[in-house]
Write an enzyme that holds these catalytic residues in place. Structure first.
Site, PDB file in Angstrom:
ATOM      1  N   LEU A  91      35.611  -2.292  15.470  1.00 27.30           N
ATOM      2  CA  LEU A  91      34.647  -1.451  16.175  1.00 27.30           C
ATOM      3  C   LEU A  91      35.128  -0.996  17.540  1.00 27.30           C
ATOM      4  O   LEU A  91      34.687   0.025  18.044  1.00 27.30           O
ATOM      5  CB  LEU A  91      33.315  -2.196  16.337  1.00 27.30           C
ATOM      6  CG  LEU A  91      32.463  -2.285  15.074  1.00 27.30           C
ATOM      7  CD1 LEU A  91      31.188  -3.047  15.369  1.00 27.30           C
ATOM      8  CD2 LEU A  91      32.139  -0.901  14.553  1.00 27.30           C
ATOM      9  N   GLY A 117      41.571  -3.337  27.012  1.00 26.64           N
ATOM     10  CA  GLY A 117      41.766  -4.322  28.061  1.00 26.64           C
ATOM     11  C   GLY A 117      42.067  -5.701  27.516  1.00 26.64           C
ATOM     12  O   GLY A 117      43.159  -5.987  27.054  1.00 26.64           O
ATOM     13  N   PHE A 118      41.099  -6.598  27.573  1.00 25.01           N
ATOM     14  CA  PHE A 118      41.301  -7.978  27.181  1.00 25.01           C
ATOM     15  C   PHE A 118      40.528  -8.350  25.924  1.00 25.01           C
ATOM     16  O   PHE A 118      40.345  -9.517  25.644  1.00 25.01           O
ATOM     17  CB  PHE A 118      40.867  -8.908  28.320  1.00 25.01           C
ATOM     18  CG  PHE A 118      41.578  -8.634  29.604  1.00 25.01           C
ATOM     19  CD1 PHE A 118      42.914  -8.925  29.731  1.00 25.01           C
ATOM     20  CD2 PHE A 118      40.920  -8.055  30.671  1.00 25.01           C
ATOM     21  CE1 PHE A 118      43.576  -8.673  30.919  1.00 25.01           C
ATOM     22  CE2 PHE A 118      41.577  -7.803  31.847  1.00 25.01           C
ATOM     23  CZ  PHE A 118      42.916  -8.110  31.979  1.00 25.01           C
ATOM     24  N   LYS A 171      33.203 -10.705  18.827  1.00 23.15           N
ATOM     25  CA  LYS A 171      33.937 -10.248  20.008  1.00 23.15           C
ATOM     26  C   LYS A 171      35.046 -11.243  20.321  1.00 23.15           C
ATOM     27  O   LYS A 171      34.812 -12.441  20.431  1.00 23.15           O
ATOM     28  CB  LYS A 171      32.982 -10.101  21.187  1.00 23.15           C
ATOM     29  CG  LYS A 171      31.887  -9.094  20.920  1.00 23.15           C
ATOM     30  CD  LYS A 171      30.865  -9.064  22.038  1.00 23.15           C
ATOM     31  CE  LYS A 171      31.515  -8.577  23.318  1.00 23.15           C
ATOM     32  NZ  LYS A 171      30.526  -8.488  24.410  1.00 23.15           N
ATOM     33  N   ASP A 231      23.857  -1.748  33.552  1.00 26.34           N
ATOM     34  CA  ASP A 231      24.296  -0.577  32.788  1.00 26.34           C
ATOM     35  C   ASP A 231      23.201  -0.100  31.837  1.00 26.34           C
ATOM     36  O   ASP A 231      23.445   0.148  30.658  1.00 26.34           O
ATOM     37  CB  ASP A 231      25.575  -0.880  32.023  1.00 26.34           C
ATOM     38  CG  ASP A 231      26.322   0.399  31.611  1.00 26.34           C
ATOM     39  OD1 ASP A 231      26.035   1.463  32.202  1.00 26.34           O
ATOM     40  OD2 ASP A 231      27.175   0.333  30.719  1.00 26.34           O
TER      41      ASP A 231
END
Length: 792
Positions: A16, A20-21, A41, A139
């Site tokens: 998905l 970055g990390f 994740k 956010d």
């Protein structure tokens, strides 16, 4: 990774996102009946430092515990599991079936007052719980509000601003430019943009979402009061005065003037509800999750929720029920501190099966590039029969366009004159007034292609004032050899596809003899080939990208190219600032920004044989000004070059603020704007900005002030818009045809404009100079005011 079994349980079936990390996958839980899907994740990083690993492990567990507490609320994604495997870390979360609020907006939906109140109550109830846990979401935006298919409630996703772990990883690996986004432009409050989020920052973001739901306009399309920076929105929609006052307080520019907590805002909203009996007709349904958290003293949203099948006043019109549509899969990103820079991948399956939502008549919905083909080009053009600038209008202007459209030019003139008395700074009205005076008499007609929406409107209006002033001057002087000049306005929306469509419309209309436009390099480049291939002269007033050079002998511009800007800035960097180690901030999605960045790199190399120390992309979703500046300093940078365009100017100004005068600052012309002075102020003092026009010419400054008054400052964009129009006027003096204009400009052309002589190189570029300005305390400085001054 596809097909792998992680944690001896979770089978990866779909990728998905990655960045970055971290990586994010859809996985099947093989140890639960039916193998239900979940979101997995994966946090990855490379560091041999065992101390760092242990610190990350501790922080990972602490953040997972926070996410688990948040997930107890009915409208926050649950954390299903977390584990470590081979020194890498994993979170497992549920995913929600249902459309995001951004999908509803993209389909053209506008909410009623009742629907907006329901949305606000829904999310505020959740925020009361979130804030009680000491967490700021940071956010809130339409993409992060999912209307759950099972019950119609809004689920708040992506708690993505808790950055402790990613900071640790960044410091250990040196990848300090990679970080979690702390806000989304347009929805982020002013203090949050400077890295100082508060609980009321979430309220600001929610308020902006509510305004978008009411008006159908994105935050970037809502203008701000020049003096107070407050959002101007009430002229877009009629709402109850109490609700309007509530929303005004939610989106106050300064955090001290907003509600200070979600509880306070929720209480104020419910006072409005109690005074509106129709608002409370929503049937109640029980919570869909056993053990949903109830905040003492606050009613849970379950008391007011409505299943999608019930077409109450709270439901979006024609929203599909689960029984007859395939539901969009939505990735739930909770706790993005664990996976620092994930790109959300929202996608729809068989959306064509969804019943159409009702769009606002005449509105551009979703991505205007995709919907522009459905709009008739005449709706984007006007010589006086319709208002394109909806942000600068009044009843007299509206009366004027109605009279103009009906052919009653005498009454149109009266109305436009009355409109200008109330607002003399409106260039659209002045152009329409001049066109009305021409009425149906013979005239020479040119087009001015700009844009009339979003956050670039101010720049476009500055260009348009130059066009309007040149037209007004020549017509007052008797016209071009006795024939007046008519100007047709066109709104390209700053979209390349629309710019191309308008260019085709212009070249197919024999009345249009030349074009002033467009207002950004991206749209100008997109349309240029059409003008060239069809032999219609286009003069770009402010598009400086080098790609426009040598397009052909019908393409000109009154602004020097980025090559000259870059050389001037590099010369100042090396010879005046005495600095060599420089980093560049730019926007990779902008033709102009890429052009200026590349030309600056070239000038640096050919002048001194050196390369920039580093480059930072302002367009990255995980861009962090604080970390990027610190990374620049860590790499030994001595100066910063800001090659931003207007769409990323807010992030560029963040860089100025967090730099706090530690490194020398250089910038292209996009930051030559009052916003820099207002937001960055003291931190911008000494910054050097290249501008493409000399604004010290006393004769033009006097004419500008006489026409427009003292309310607005003279802009270099106005001067170059004036010069572009004057170029066409001068060329029309000879042979007033398309070919005659082209021959006049290419054969030893010279005239006088606002900024001095106007002459062109064989490339179509203007012969000219770049002028350096700096930020300094204002002459009447009280410690808080600053101004632009010519560099000594």
């Amino acid at each position: 990774m596809l097909g792998e079994l992680l944690g001896a349980r979770y089978k990866v079936i779909e990728v998905l996102g990655a960045g970055g990390f971290g990586h994010t996958y859809i996985a099947e839980d093989t140890q639960r009946p039916g193998n239900p899907r979940c979101v997995l994740k994966h946090l990855t990083f490379a560091s041999p430092n065992t101390a760092v690993l242990e610190q990350v492990r501790r922080l990972f567990r602490a953040e997972a515990e926070t996410l688990e507490k948040l997930g107890k609320h009915d409208q926050i994604p649950q954390l299903l599991a977390y584990f470590e495997e081979n020194r890498e870390f994993y979170l497992v979360q549920e995913f929600i079936e249902g459309p995001s609020l951004s999908e509803e907006f993209a389909r053209g939906t506008r909410f009623t007052e009742s629907q907006v109140i329901a949305l606000l109550e829904d999310v505020l109830t959740t925020l009361v719980f979130v804030h009680s846990q000491g967490v700021i979401h940071r956010d809130i935006k339409p993409e992060n509000l999912i209307r759950r298919t099972s019950d119609g409630k809004f689920v708040l996703i992506d708690f993505g601003a808790v950055k402790t772990i990613s900071h640790t990883i960044a410091e250990s690996t040196g990848e300090t430019s990679m970080s979690v986004p702390i806000y989304t432009s347009g929805y982020g409050a002013s203090e949050q943009c400077l890295g100082k989020a508060r609980f009321s920052s979430d309220l600001y973001s929610l308020g902006m979402v509510a305004l978008q739901a009411l008006t159908g306009l994105r935050p970037s399309q809502l203008p701000q009061d020049f003096n107070t920076s407050e959002i101007i929105w009430r002229d877009q929609v009629q709402v109850n005065s109490d609700l309007a006052a509530f929303l005004d307080k939610m989106v106050c520019y300064h955090f001290m003037h907003r509600y200070q907590s979600a509880s306070e805002a929720l209480q104020a909203l419910r006072q409005i509800i109690s005074g509106s009996p129709t608002v409370m007709t929503r049937p109640a349904t029980p919570s869909s999750r056993v053990g949903a958290t109830v905040i003492p003293g606050v009613e849970t949203q379950a008391q007011y929720s409505t299943p999608l099948e019930q077409k109450s006043e709270y439901s979006s019109p024609d929203l599909p029920s689960q029984s007859h549509s395939k539901v969009r899969k939505v990735l739930l990103l909770g706790g993005s501190a664990i996976a620092a820079t994930l790109a959300l991948s929202f996608f729809a399956r068989n959306l064509s099966q969804f019943p159409s939502l009702s769009p606002v008549p005449g509105a551009v919905t979703g991505d205007s590039v995709e919907t522009a083909s459905d709009l008739q080009m005449k709706e984007r053009m006007s010589t006086g029969e319709r208002i394109l600038n909806q942000w600068q209008t009044n009843s007299k202007k509206q009366e004027g366009v109605e009279q103009f459209a009906s052919g009653n030019y005498a009454k149109a003139i009266e109305a436009f004159q009355a409109s200008l008395k109330s607002d003399r700074t409106d260039p659209e009205t002045l152009i329409y007034l001049n066109n009305a005076r021409i009425s149906s008499n013979p005239s020479y007609e040119i087009a001015a292609a700009i844009q009339m929406g979003d956050d670039a409107l101010r720049s476009a209006l500055e260009v348009l004032r130059g066009v309007a002033q040149a037209q007004d001057e020549v017509n007052r002087a008797g016209g071009i050899n006795g024939t007046p000049l008519k100007v047709r306005l066109a709104d390209d929306g700053n979209q390349p596809k629309i710019a191309r469509q308008l260019a085709k419309a212009f070249v197919n209309d024999p009345a249009i003899l030349g074009v002033v436009g467009h207002t950004i390099s991206d749209t100008t480049i997109a349309a240029a080939k059409i003008y060239q291939d069809n032999q219609l002269v286009m003069i770009a007033p402010i598009s400086s990208a080098v790609q426009l050079s040598n397009v052909g002998d019908h393409i000109f511009r009154t602004i020097p190219s980025d090559q000259l800007t870059a050389r001037t800035l590099v010369n100042h960097l090396l010879n005046r600032m005495k600095r060599r180690r420089v980093v560049i901030f730019f926007n990779s999605s902008s033709d102009y920004s890429n052009s200026l960045k590349n030309e600056f790199r070239n000038a640096l190399f050919y002048s001194a044989g050196i390369e920039p120390v580093a480059e930072f992309d302002l367009a990255r979703p995980d861009f962090d000004a604080y970390e990027s500046v610190n990374a620049a300093i860590a790499k030994g940078a001595e100066a910063i070059m800001l090659a931003s365009d207007h769409t990323r100017s807010d992030r560029a100004i963040q860089v100025v603020s967090v730099n706090a005068k530690r490194l020398k600052l250089l910038s292209g012309e996009s930051l030559f704007a009052p916003k820099l002075l207002k937001i960055a102020g003291r931190d911008a003092v000494g910054m050097v900005i290249a501008v493409p026009a000399d604004l010290t010419q006393p004769s033009f400054k006097q004419k500008f002030t006489t026409l427009w008054g003292n309310q607005i400052p003279l802009s270099w964009r106005t001067a170059l818009g004036y010069d572009a129009t004057v170029t066409l006027i001068q060329a029309l003096q000879n042979v007033p045809t398309r070919s005659g204009i082209q021959r006049a400009i290419t054969q030893n052309f010279s005239t006088t404009g606002a900024t001095g002589p106007i002459q062109f190189l064989p490339t179509g570029d203007r012969k000219g100079s770049i002028y350096l300005m700096t930020v300094a305390p204002a002459a009447s400085n009280n410690g808080n005011t600053y101004s632009f001054k010519a560099l000594p």
